[in-house]
Write a protein that holds these residues in place. Structure first.
Motif, mmCIF file in Angstrom:
data_model
loop_
_atom_site.group_PDB
_atom_site.id
_atom_site.type_symbol
_atom_site.label_atom_id
_atom_site.label_comp_id
_atom_site.label_asym_id
_atom_site.label_seq_id
_atom_site.Cartn_x
_atom_site.Cartn_y
_atom_site.Cartn_z
ATOM 1 N N ASP A 194 -8.437 -39.010 23.864
ATOM 2 C CA ASP A 194 -9.128 -40.284 23.659
ATOM 3 C C ASP A 194 -10.594 -40.111 24.045
ATOM 4 O O ASP A 194 -10.918 -39.922 25.221
ATOM 5 C CB ASP A 194 -8.476 -41.381 24.501
ATOM 6 C CG ASP A 194 -9.081 -42.749 24.217
ATOM 7 O OD1 ASP A 194 -9.899 -42.852 23.275
ATOM 8 O OD2 ASP A 194 -8.738 -43.710 24.930
ATOM 9 N N LEU A 195 -11.481 -40.166 23.051
ATOM 10 C CA LEU A 195 -12.901 -39.937 23.291
ATOM 11 C C LEU A 195 -13.667 -41.212 23.622
ATOM 12 O O LEU A 195 -14.874 -41.168 23.834
ATOM 13 C CB LEU A 195 -13.535 -39.278 22.055
ATOM 14 C CG LEU A 195 -12.932 -37.931 21.645
ATOM 15 C CD1 LEU A 195 -13.607 -37.421 20.385
ATOM 16 C CD2 LEU A 195 -13.076 -36.913 22.775
ATOM 17 N N SER A 196 -12.990 -42.343 23.651
ATOM 18 C CA SER A 196 -13.691 -43.593 23.957
ATOM 19 C C SER A 196 -14.005 -43.726 25.437
ATOM 20 O O SER A 196 -14.767 -44.601 25.835
ATOM 21 C CB SER A 196 -12.850 -44.794 23.505
ATOM 22 O OG SER A 196 -11.600 -44.800 24.179
ATOM 23 N N GLY A 197 -13.442 -42.870 26.260
ATOM 24 C CA GLY A 197 -13.725 -42.919 27.689
ATOM 25 C C GLY A 197 -12.517 -43.349 28.486
ATOM 26 O O GLY A 197 -11.702 -44.162 28.055
ATOM 27 N N GLY A 198 -12.381 -42.773 29.664
ATOM 28 C CA GLY A 198 -11.270 -43.152 30.535
ATOM 29 C C GLY A 198 -10.044 -42.306 30.316
ATOM 30 O O GLY A 198 -9.511 -41.705 31.240
ATOM 31 N N GLY A 199 -9.606 -42.208 29.084
ATOM 32 C CA GLY A 199 -8.422 -41.423 28.795
ATOM 33 C C GLY A 199 -7.151 -42.144 29.211
ATOM 34 O O GLY A 199 -7.173 -43.233 29.797
ATOM 35 N N ALA A 200 -6.036 -41.516 28.921
ATOM 36 C CA ALA A 200 -4.737 -42.104 29.249
ATOM 37 C C ALA A 200 -4.395 -41.826 30.706
ATOM 38 O O ALA A 200 -4.756 -40.791 31.266
ATOM 39 C CB ALA A 200 -3.660 -41.546 28.330
ATOM 40 N N VAL A 201 -3.713 -42.762 31.313
ATOM 41 C CA VAL A 201 -3.297 -42.639 32.714
ATOM 42 C C VAL A 201 -1.776 -42.563 32.740
ATOM 43 O O VAL A 201 -1.086 -43.444 32.211
ATOM 44 C CB VAL A 201 -3.801 -43.831 33.559
ATOM 45 C CG1 VAL A 201 -3.322 -43.695 35.005
ATOM 46 C CG2 VAL A 201 -5.318 -43.913 33.498
ATOM 47 N N PRO A 251 -22.481 -47.217 10.854
ATOM 48 C CA PRO A 251 -22.736 -45.775 10.694
ATOM 49 C C PRO A 251 -21.524 -45.057 10.109
ATOM 50 O O PRO A 251 -20.386 -45.543 10.177
ATOM 51 C CB PRO A 251 -23.039 -45.313 12.125
ATOM 52 C CG PRO A 251 -22.358 -46.318 13.001
ATOM 53 C CD PRO A 251 -22.438 -47.628 12.269
ATOM 54 N N VAL A 252 -21.782 -43.906 9.540
ATOM 55 C CA VAL A 252 -20.697 -43.128 8.928
ATOM 56 C C VAL A 252 -19.749 -42.596 9.992
ATOM 57 O O VAL A 252 -18.522 -42.606 9.829
ATOM 58 C CB VAL A 252 -21.289 -41.977 8.087
ATOM 59 C CG1 VAL A 252 -20.169 -41.146 7.459
ATOM 60 C CG2 VAL A 252 -22.214 -42.527 7.017
ATOM 61 N N GLU A 253 -20.289 -42.133 11.111
ATOM 62 C CA GLU A 253 -19.477 -41.605 12.199
ATOM 63 C C GLU A 253 -19.568 -42.528 13.402
ATOM 64 O O GLU A 253 -20.580 -43.201 13.616
ATOM 65 C CB GLU A 253 -19.942 -40.203 12.595
ATOM 66 C CG GLU A 253 -19.786 -39.165 11.485
ATOM 67 C CD GLU A 253 -20.225 -37.793 11.940
ATOM 68 O OE1 GLU A 253 -20.704 -37.686 13.094
ATOM 69 O OE2 GLU A 253 -20.090 -36.838 11.163
ATOM 70 N N VAL A 254 -18.507 -42.528 14.184
ATOM 71 C CA VAL A 254 -18.490 -43.317 15.412
ATOM 72 C C VAL A 254 -19.414 -42.649 16.421
ATOM 73 O O VAL A 254 -19.337 -41.423 16.618
ATOM 74 C CB VAL A 254 -17.059 -43.431 15.961
ATOM 75 C CG1 VAL A 254 -17.033 -44.314 17.206
ATOM 76 C CG2 VAL A 254 -16.124 -43.978 14.900
ATOM 77 N N PRO A 255 -20.319 -43.400 17.063
ATOM 78 C CA PRO A 255 -21.310 -42.759 17.948
ATOM 79 C C PRO A 255 -20.694 -41.949 19.077
ATOM 80 O O PRO A 255 -21.105 -40.811 19.330
ATOM 81 C CB PRO A 255 -22.122 -43.949 18.472
ATOM 82 C CG PRO A 255 -21.942 -45.024 17.454
ATOM 83 C CD PRO A 255 -20.564 -44.850 16.921
ATOM 84 N N PHE A 256 -19.693 -42.496 19.778
ATOM 85 C CA PHE A 256 -19.164 -41.756 20.929
ATOM 86 C C PHE A 256 -18.314 -40.559 20.490
ATOM 87 O O PHE A 256 -18.125 -39.614 21.248
ATOM 88 C CB PHE A 256 -18.357 -42.684 21.848
ATOM 89 C CG PHE A 256 -17.133 -43.284 21.215
ATOM 90 C CD1 PHE A 256 -15.928 -42.590 21.168
ATOM 91 C CD2 PHE A 256 -17.175 -44.557 20.670
ATOM 92 C CE1 PHE A 256 -14.807 -43.148 20.602
ATOM 93 C CE2 PHE A 256 -16.053 -45.117 20.096
ATOM 94 C CZ PHE A 256 -14.860 -44.414 20.053
#
Length: 250
Positions: A240-247, A221-226
């Motif tokens: 960070d939009l992939s989930g979890g984020g930085a700790v 796809p042209v854009e990343v789904p998440f």
């Protein structure tokens, strides 16, 4: 000598007692015997693939179009690298063997090969087809010669096809059984006739001649789904939009 109407040279009156001379029909030329056409051997899978590729290149010469099946975007990770056109000369996409050279690039729709490259590839494919057919014919002749030697037949000259030997007919088998009666002490002779049934031949499987369709990797796809589904925070554009984020670890 007395000349009559039957002995005169200039006479045209036929005689009933003189048998007419049979005249041979003169033909225009020698009529050759009709030759029985020799059946061609079935083509192997390798020859069919080479001929299909050559015909596709010839049909699409100068007007490359996109593959109707969408091509493959595995970039030679799931399939082998294409030996004819490993790289798109416009966008640089790595092409696997599923992307045939007669089609355009599945990403930028640019012709993969130039006219000169296409001519050279067609000539190379024709040479490969001729060489493959010659090798397969030699292998068939060698196998037929070994089969004749195993049976004990005389070798044939030239490229003549050996006559096919049919299976011998089933011969009835007769069995004689002698039985002794324990009470009367008499011997009884019985004859049984059994006809062996021919063994059925193995049918040719249609799955062997049908080529399986390879699994293709679809276009990403042209854009990343998440990323497209998440809501971006204007105060934290680097989140960070992939989930979890930085700790944070102190």
């Amino acid at each position: 000598m007395h000349h009559t109407a039957w002995t005169k040279k200039a006479s045209t009156v036929p005689s009933d007692r003189i048998r007419p001379t049979p005249q041979l029909a003169v033909t225009g030329g020698k009529k050759g015997k009709a030759k029985t056409p020799v059946p061609e051997a079935p083509k192997s899978k390798a020859v069919r693939q080479l001929e299909s590729l050559k015909n596709g290149l010839t049909a699409s010469y100068g007007s490359a179009q996109r593959d109707q099946k969408g091509g493959c975007f595995c970039q030679a990770k799931d399939h082998a690298l294409s030996t004819h056109s490993p790289l798109c000369r416009n966008c640089g996409l790595v092409l696997c063997e599923i992307n045939l050279p007669q089609y355009a690039c599945p990403h930028c729709s640019t012709a993969i090969l130039t006219g000169t490259q296409q001519d050279a590839l067609i000539a190379r494919l024709e040479a490969q087809i001729s060489e493959t057919l010659t090798q397969e014919a030699l292998l068939r002749e060698r196998a037929a010669e070994e089969a004749r030697r195993a049976v004990g037949a005389f070798p044939t000259l030239g490229n003549t096809t050996p006559p096919s030997r049919s299976a011998p007919p089933a011969v009835p088998q007769t069995r004689t059984v002698m039985s002794l009666n324990s009470k009367t002490k008499k011997v009884t002779v019985s004859a049984f006739v059994s006809t062996p049934s021919p063994s059925p031949s193995r049918p040719v499987s249609r799955a062997e001649s049908i080529d399986e369709e390879p699994v293709r990797v679809a276009k990403p796809p042209v854009e990343v789904p998440f990323v497209s589904a998440a809501k971006q925070d204007p105060l934290r554009p680097w989140k960070d939009l992939s989930g979890g984020g930085a700790v944070y670890i102190p």
